[in-house]
Write a protein that holds these residues in place. Sequence first.
Motif, short mmCIF file in Angstrom:
data_model
loop_
_atom_site.label_atom_id
_atom_site.label_comp_id
_atom_site.label_asym_id
_atom_site.label_seq_id
_atom_site.Cartn_x
_atom_site.Cartn_y
_atom_site.Cartn_z
N ALA A 214 0.84 -1.20 0.00
CA ALA A 214 0.00 0.00 0.00
C ALA A 214 0.87 1.24 0.00
O ALA A 214 1.88 1.32 0.71
CB ALA A 214 -0.92 0.00 1.21
N ALA A 215 0.51 2.22 -0.81
CA ALA A 215 1.22 3.50 -0.84
C ALA A 215 0.62 4.40 0.23
O ALA A 215 -0.54 4.80 0.13
CB ALA A 215 1.09 4.13 -2.22
N GLU A 216 1.40 4.72 1.23
CA GLU A 216 0.93 5.55 2.35
C GLU A 216 1.29 7.00 2.08
O GLU A 216 2.46 7.34 1.98
CB GLU A 216 1.56 5.07 3.65
CG GLU A 216 1.32 3.61 3.98
CD GLU A 216 -0.13 3.32 4.31
OE1 GLU A 216 -0.88 4.28 4.59
OE2 GLU A 216 -0.52 2.14 4.30
N GLN A 217 0.29 7.86 1.95
CA GLN A 217 0.54 9.28 1.68
C GLN A 217 -0.15 10.18 2.69
O GLN A 217 -1.29 9.92 3.09
CB GLN A 217 0.05 9.66 0.29
CG GLN A 217 0.96 9.28 -0.85
CD GLN A 217 0.52 9.94 -2.15
OE1 GLN A 217 -0.48 9.55 -2.73
NE2 GLN A 217 1.26 10.94 -2.58
N LEU A 218 0.53 11.24 3.08
CA LEU A 218 -0.10 12.29 3.85
C LEU A 218 -1.03 13.07 2.92
O LEU A 218 -0.75 13.23 1.74
CB LEU A 218 0.95 13.23 4.44
CG LEU A 218 1.97 12.61 5.41
CD1 LEU A 218 2.98 13.68 5.82
CD2 LEU A 218 1.26 12.05 6.63
N GLU A 219 -2.12 13.58 3.45
CA GLU A 219 -3.05 14.38 2.64
C GLU A 219 -2.71 15.85 2.82
O GLU A 219 -3.48 16.64 3.36
CB GLU A 219 -4.49 14.06 3.05
CG GLU A 219 -4.86 12.60 2.80
CD GLU A 219 -6.26 12.25 3.28
OE1 GLU A 219 -6.99 13.17 3.71
OE2 GLU A 219 -6.60 11.05 3.26
N SER A 220 -1.53 16.23 2.31
CA SER A 220 -1.04 17.60 2.49
C SER A 220 -1.72 18.57 1.55
O SER A 220 -2.02 19.72 1.91
CB SER A 220 0.47 17.64 2.27
OG SER A 220 1.13 16.73 3.12
N VAL A 221 -1.95 18.14 0.31
CA VAL A 221 -2.64 18.95 -0.70
C VAL A 221 -3.70 18.06 -1.33
O VAL A 221 -3.39 16.99 -1.86
CB VAL A 221 -1.66 19.47 -1.78
CG1 VAL A 221 -2.43 20.26 -2.85
CG2 VAL A 221 -0.56 20.32 -1.17
N VAL A 222 -4.96 18.50 -1.28
CA VAL A 222 -6.06 17.72 -1.83
C VAL A 222 -6.67 18.49 -3.01
O VAL A 222 -7.05 19.65 -2.86
CB VAL A 222 -7.15 17.44 -0.78
CG1 VAL A 222 -8.29 16.62 -1.38
CG2 VAL A 222 -6.55 16.72 0.43
N VAL A 223 -6.76 17.83 -4.17
CA VAL A 223 -7.38 18.43 -5.36
C VAL A 223 -8.38 17.42 -5.92
O VAL A 223 -8.49 16.29 -5.44
CB VAL A 223 -6.32 18.79 -6.43
CG1 VAL A 223 -5.37 19.85 -5.89
CG2 VAL A 223 -5.54 17.55 -6.86
N ASN A 224 -9.11 17.84 -6.95
CA ASN A 224 -10.11 16.93 -7.52
C ASN A 224 -9.90 16.70 -9.01
O ASN A 224 -10.82 16.31 -9.72
CB ASN A 224 -11.53 17.44 -7.26
CG ASN A 224 -11.81 18.74 -8.02
OD1 ASN A 224 -10.90 19.35 -8.56
ND2 ASN A 224 -13.07 19.13 -8.05
N ASP A 225 -8.66 16.94 -9.48
CA ASP A 225 -8.39 16.81 -10.91
C ASP A 225 -6.95 16.34 -11.11
O ASP A 225 -6.03 16.89 -10.46
CB ASP A 225 -8.62 18.14 -11.62
CG ASP A 225 -8.46 18.03 -13.12
OD1 ASP A 225 -9.46 17.76 -13.80
OD2 ASP A 225 -7.33 18.20 -13.61
N PRO A 226 -6.72 15.35 -12.00
CA PRO A 226 -5.35 14.87 -12.22
C PRO A 226 -4.41 15.97 -12.73
O PRO A 226 -3.22 15.97 -12.40
CB PRO A 226 -5.54 13.78 -13.27
CG PRO A 226 -6.95 13.34 -13.13
CD PRO A 226 -7.72 14.57 -12.74
N SER A 227 -4.93 16.89 -13.55
CA SER A 227 -4.08 17.98 -14.06
C SER A 227 -3.58 18.85 -12.92
O SER A 227 -2.43 19.33 -12.94
CB SER A 227 -4.87 18.83 -15.07
OG SER A 227 -5.30 18.06 -16.17
N ALA A 228 -4.43 19.07 -11.93
CA ALA A 228 -4.03 19.87 -10.77
C ALA A 228 -2.96 19.15 -9.95
O ALA A 228 -2.07 19.80 -9.38
CB ALA A 228 -5.24 20.18 -9.91
#
Length: 309
Positions: A214-228
């Motif tokens: 599993a890739a464990e990531q902090l949710e430091s920046v949340v966006v709703n688009d892959p381009s972003a």
Amino acid sequence: METLANLEAFVRSAECGSFSEAARRLSLTPAAVSRNVATLERNLGVRLFYRSTRKLSLTEAGEGFRQAVAGNLEGLQAAIAGLSADGGEPVGTLKVSLPPTFGMSHVLPLLPGFLARHPRVRPEWHFENRQVDLVAEGYDAAIGGGFALSPGIVARTLAPAHIIAVASPAYMRGRVPPSDPVGLEAFDGIVMRSLQTGRIRHWTMRDVVGGEMAAEQLESVVVNDPSAMREAALLGLGVALVAVPDVRADLDGGDLVRLLPRWYADAGAISLYFASRAHLPAKTRAFVDWVVEAFKTERLAERFAGSLG
């Protein structure tokens, strides 16, 4: 003599028992289908359907007429489509749905050559992050992944949809790269919230020998688009898990670096979707052939494979 549109509206309405469903199959509005059937009834001087607010059923005359024309209609459609596909020049509006970043980076550059070969085709290309209904919305083709294969729609695989970890050189300066996906938790995470589910998308990565983690990531920046996500990574805001095609040029140019080069997540396939008619319109067949050949010539399936490191 009756038009093919009127006959087709009648036959499809009889098959579906509904003007609305017939309209979806024909890429028309229910009002247009109803109008075509009414014109047919008026021209023939007979009532073909009993209509109510909840049900559409054939009259005795309608059933007899359906049996008489249904088989012949299929033959006429095949003959017309075959003439267009085999002998006619591709012509008309080509409506295509594409993901924004992938479409603009890898498919739009194919358009000048395509139009030089087929100048009577007029592209109407929609760049959007959603799975369209090809039949109901009148699309000739769509490129993307994970589309539901409703009856009459086929998918032609173009390339794998592999997800990899990337960051900017500036962000990684002075930081020790992670050795496995769990190690991503030590970095600022650029993550995406799904428009469909409202949840943060998490990935399980695999290595080139088949191991999974599993890739464990902090949710430091949340966006709703892959381009972003890509733009945020370029700005040095953290580590993003993104599709290879979306960042291929950035990796080649050194604006982004790949972390965990032996690890990737498999999101399925990037496919070209179109109607599975025996004879496609010439414009659609030309587009399908052009895109497939371009992916083969430029070896894009290999360039987009995160499993190749």
